[in-house]
Design a protein around this motif. Structure first.
Motif, PDB file in Angstrom:
ATOM      1  N   GLY A  57      12.089   4.704 -10.395  1.00  0.00           N
ATOM      2  CA  GLY A  57      11.346   5.592  -9.458  1.00  0.00           C
ATOM      3  C   GLY A  57      11.607   4.636  -8.219  1.00  0.00           C
ATOM      4  O   GLY A  57      11.420   3.433  -8.027  1.00  0.00           O
ATOM      5  N   ALA A  58      11.901   5.259  -6.998  1.00  0.00           N
ATOM      6  CA  ALA A  58      12.064   4.922  -5.768  1.00  0.00           C
ATOM      7  C   ALA A  58      11.605   5.483  -4.627  1.00  0.00           C
ATOM      8  O   ALA A  58      11.249   6.788  -4.680  1.00  0.00           O
ATOM      9  N   PHE A  59      11.480   5.137  -3.250  1.00  0.00           N
ATOM     10  CA  PHE A  59      11.298   5.796  -2.095  1.00  0.00           C
ATOM     11  C   PHE A  59      11.898   4.946  -1.205  1.00  0.00           C
ATOM     12  O   PHE A  59      12.063   3.900  -1.203  1.00  0.00           O
ATOM     13  N   ILE A  60      12.082   5.711  -0.006  1.00  0.00           N
ATOM     14  CA  ILE A  60      12.987   5.114   1.029  1.00  0.00           C
ATOM     15  C   ILE A  60      11.575   5.047   2.190  1.00  0.00           C
ATOM     16  O   ILE A  60      10.952   5.928   2.282  1.00  0.00           O
ATOM     17  N   VAL A  61      12.119   3.896   3.168  1.00  0.00           N
ATOM     18  CA  VAL A  61      11.360   3.970   4.308  1.00  0.00           C
ATOM     19  C   VAL A  61      12.207   3.922   5.477  1.00  0.00           C
ATOM     20  O   VAL A  61      13.099   2.892   5.626  1.00  0.00           O
ATOM     21  N   LEU A  62      11.774   4.668   6.467  1.00  0.00           N
ATOM     22  CA  LEU A  62      12.557   4.573   7.464  1.00  0.00           C
ATOM     23  C   LEU A  62      11.637   4.399   9.038  1.00  0.00           C
ATOM     24  O   LEU A  62      10.627   5.008   8.897  1.00  0.00           O
ATOM     25  N   PRO A  63      12.246   3.612   9.832  1.00  0.00           N
ATOM     26  CA  PRO A  63      11.404   3.388  11.030  1.00  0.00           C
ATOM     27  C   PRO A  63      11.477   4.805  11.797  1.00  0.00           C
ATOM     28  O   PRO A  63      12.443   5.710  11.750  1.00  0.00           O
ATOM     29  N   LEU A  64      10.546   5.095  12.290  1.00  0.00           N
ATOM     30  CA  LEU A  64      10.337   6.714  12.942  1.00  0.00           C
ATOM     31  C   LEU A  64      11.431   7.021  13.666  1.00  0.00           C
ATOM     32  O   LEU A  64      11.851   7.970  14.014  1.00  0.00           O
ATOM     33  N   ALA A  65      11.890   5.851  14.712  1.00  0.00           N
ATOM     34  CA  ALA A  65      12.675   6.229  15.720  1.00  0.00           C
ATOM     35  C   ALA A  65      14.307   6.277  15.042  1.00  0.00           C
ATOM     36  O   ALA A  65      15.209   6.708  15.760  1.00  0.00           O
ATOM     37  N   LYS A  66      14.423   5.905  13.782  1.00  0.00           N
ATOM     38  CA  LYS A  66      15.809   5.880  13.322  1.00  0.00           C
ATOM     39  C   LYS A  66      16.028   7.432  12.562  1.00  0.00           C
ATOM     40  O   LYS A  66      16.172   7.678  11.321  1.00  0.00           O
ATOM     41  N   THR A  67      16.311   8.543  13.485  1.00  0.00           N
ATOM     42  CA  THR A  67      16.502   9.717  13.117  1.00  0.00           C
ATOM     43  C   THR A  67      17.887   9.875  12.955  1.00  0.00           C
ATOM     44  O   THR A  67      18.960   9.123  12.881  1.00  0.00           O
ATOM     45  N   GLY A  68      18.312  11.144  12.625  1.00  0.00           N
ATOM     46  CA  GLY A  68      19.700  11.399  12.133  1.00  0.00           C
ATOM     47  C   GLY A  68      20.311  11.240  10.930  1.00  0.00           C
ATOM     48  O   GLY A  68      19.283  11.268  10.067  1.00  0.00           O
ATOM     49  N   ARG A  69      21.272  11.063  10.413  1.00  0.00           N
ATOM     50  CA  ARG A  69      21.672  11.025   9.239  1.00  0.00           C
ATOM     51  C   ARG A  69      21.536   9.485   8.575  1.00  0.00           C
ATOM     52  O   ARG A  69      21.987   8.793   8.881  1.00  0.00           O
ATOM     53  N   VAL A  70      20.846   9.967   7.320  1.00  0.00           N
ATOM     54  CA  VAL A  70      20.715   8.397   6.522  1.00  0.00           C
ATOM     55  C   VAL A  70      21.584   8.034   5.736  1.00  0.00           C
ATOM     56  O   VAL A  70      22.058   8.884   4.755  1.00  0.00           O
ATOM     57  N   ASP A  71      22.174   6.918   6.010  1.00  0.00           N
ATOM     58  CA  ASP A  71      23.373   6.295   4.896  1.00  0.00           C
ATOM     59  C   ASP A  71      22.907   6.647   3.747  1.00  0.00           C
ATOM     60  O   ASP A  71      21.742   6.088   3.046  1.00  0.00           O
ATOM     61  N   LYS A  72      23.947   6.825   2.734  1.00  0.00           N
ATOM     62  CA  LYS A  72      23.533   7.091   1.450  1.00  0.00           C
ATOM     63  C   LYS A  72      23.341   5.814   0.641  1.00  0.00           C
ATOM     64  O   LYS A  72      22.787   5.595  -0.381  1.00  0.00           O
TER      65      LYS A  72
END
Length: 474
Positions: A57-72
């Motif tokens: 099981g996993a989840f991703i964490v993105l900084p709020l400002a890092k919008t756009g396409r998320v690298d696979k």
């Protein structure tokens, strides 16, 4: 001819709007697990989303400002051996998040301010005490490092994350699966709903059910319950004819509901998100393509329908931003992060105002990141309301604070014998040497990270050249 009197409320014209394309997060493989949690958690620094993961099981964490396409190949937080069912950010530390899984464990993670190069696989602490999957997590609203979990074993456990210890176990109150658990404003009581159709109010420190209501909603499908600022309980559920229904209850008099409204016919469980400052509750059904919102007041009929935000795409899950993460300069009173199958899009709720000045009536002081109590103080019976902060100048998240877990040695409880040894010169020089080694290692890590980043940029450039070349030959 009698004139119809329109109810006065500053929230009658709450306006919902989906974020622009450049504000969305694309290419996210949102989890397909069949579980009625929101799959998404957000705070003023980070957005966390439960994702599909092979072999665990996993989840991703993105900084709020890092919008756009998320690298696979974007790093994931992956330590569980089975799907993650729920995640929740600590209200007192924007860099700490807890995750619950089908593997019966809860893990607490420290998220660095920089984007890591590799997957995060080492939690700060792993909490083990449930015998079946853990599907519900909720941090205490005012006490530091106090976390609640509820599992498929029908048990609620309250933990001190700072020591990794179990504080309380409520294991004989629910005869069937627990559907929802919610703290009240100061964390002195819990409201729970269960598959046995009973709504309960529990004092966790006394281990007592202080009030209960059977069949608050008569349908068999899952019910949800949350506390309001006034201490009432707002519920969502189903009628016997499978119509969705909302209710408002006074725990001191559970005989009759303060309000009970039928809504529509749909299978999706309604997830309620409540803003105590405005007394607005937002209802987001899983699989719905709308968010309905209602204002709760002190006068009958108590629950007033405001409006519906509608879109074309159904929602897989929903994150709800704490009040301190909103843009007060735009009169934003709520922000959701709506999960689609492959992306996440912000939905912004505003109250249109002509003035550019700070709107005091929209933004009373809101709960800040400082806890009001320590875990031991809360356990001993103390209660305290959240420590409030002003939003007049906006909220800037503080730098990451490390959560240290101090496990108590239960084998050796003797006090240390003799006076404490004074620090010698050799100890001092050794600590200086350690400091130098540490600085060298940090410099080397920084250098390697810069080289990796340069390599990644070079690879991206080469890939673009390759695409242009292939397009040209076509």
């Amino acid at each position: 001819m009698s004139r119809r009197v329109v109810r006065q409320s500053k929230f009658r014209h709450v306006f919902g709007q989906a974020g622009k394309a450049e504000q969305t997060y694309e290419d996210i493989r949102v989890s397909k697990v069949t579980w009625d949690s929101s799959f998404c958690a957000v705070n003023p620094k980070f957005l966390a989303i439960i994702v599909e993961a092979g072999g665990g099981g996993a989840f991703i964490v993105l900084p709020l400002a890092k919008t756009g396409r998320v690298d696979k190949n974007h790093p994931t937080v992956s330590g569980h051996t089975a799907p993650v069912l729920d995640i929740d950010w600590c209200p007192h530390n924007d860099s700490v998040i807890a995750s619950a899984s089908e593997d019966t464990t809860i893990m607490v993670w420290q998220i660095p301010d920089y984007t890591p190069v590799r997957n995060i696989t080492e939690p700060i602490v792993t909490l083990e005490g449930h015998s079946k999957r853990v599907g519900i997590l909720s941090w205490h609203p005012t006490a530091r490092n106090v976390l609640l979990s509820a599992g498929g074993d029908n048990v609620i456990i309250i933990w001190n994350v700072g020591t990794g210890e179990m504080l309380l176990s409520l294991d004989d109150m629910h005869p069937d699966v627990i559907h929802s658990v919610c703290w009240n404003t100061n964390g002195s009581l819990l409201s729970t709903t269960c598959k046995d159709k009973t709504l309960r109010v529990i004092d966790p420190r006394k281990g007592q059910v202080v009030a209960e209501r059977f069949a608050a909603h008569e349908g068999m499908r899952p019910m949800r319950a949350i506390f309001t600022r006034q201490g009432h309980i707002f519920t969502t559920g189903f009628t016997r004819m499978s119509q969705r229904e909302l209710g408002l209850w006074d725990p001191n008099n559970f005989e009759e509901p303060m309000a009970l409204q039928e809504m529509d016919t749909s299978n999706g469980v309604l997830l309620p998100f409540y803003d105590p400052d405005s007394s607005i509750v937002y209802l987001c059904g899983k699989g719905d393509s709308s968010i309905r919102y209602f204002e709760i007041t002190d006068e009958p009929p108590f629950v007033h329908y405001l409006n519906t935000f509608s879109s074309k795409e159904p929602q897989r899950g929903m994150g709800f931003m704490p009040k301190r993460g909103l843009d007060v300069s735009k009169c934003e009173i709520a922000r959701f992060y709506k999960l689609h199958e492959r992306k996440c899009e912000p939905i912004i709720m505003t109250v249109p105002r002509k003035s550019d000045l700070f709107q005091d009536d929209l933004y009373p002081d809101a709960p800040g990141p400082e806890p009001a109590l320590e875990a031991d103080e809360w356990l001993s019976g103390q209660d305290a309301d959240p420590v409030l902060i002003s939003l007049r100048d906006g909220y800037v998240p503080p730098k990451s604070r490390e959560l240290r877990v101090t496990k108590r040695n239960i084998l050796d409880v003797r006090p240390p014998a003799g006076p404490r040894r004074s620090q010698s010169a050799s100890d001092t020089s050794f600590s200086q040497q350690q400091q130098q080694t540490l600085e060298t290692l940090l410099e080397e890590i920084k250098s390697l990270r810069e080289r990796v980043q340069a390599q990644e940029e070079r690879i991206t450039a080469l890939e673009n050249m390759l695409c242009e070349f292939v397009d040209g030959t076509d």
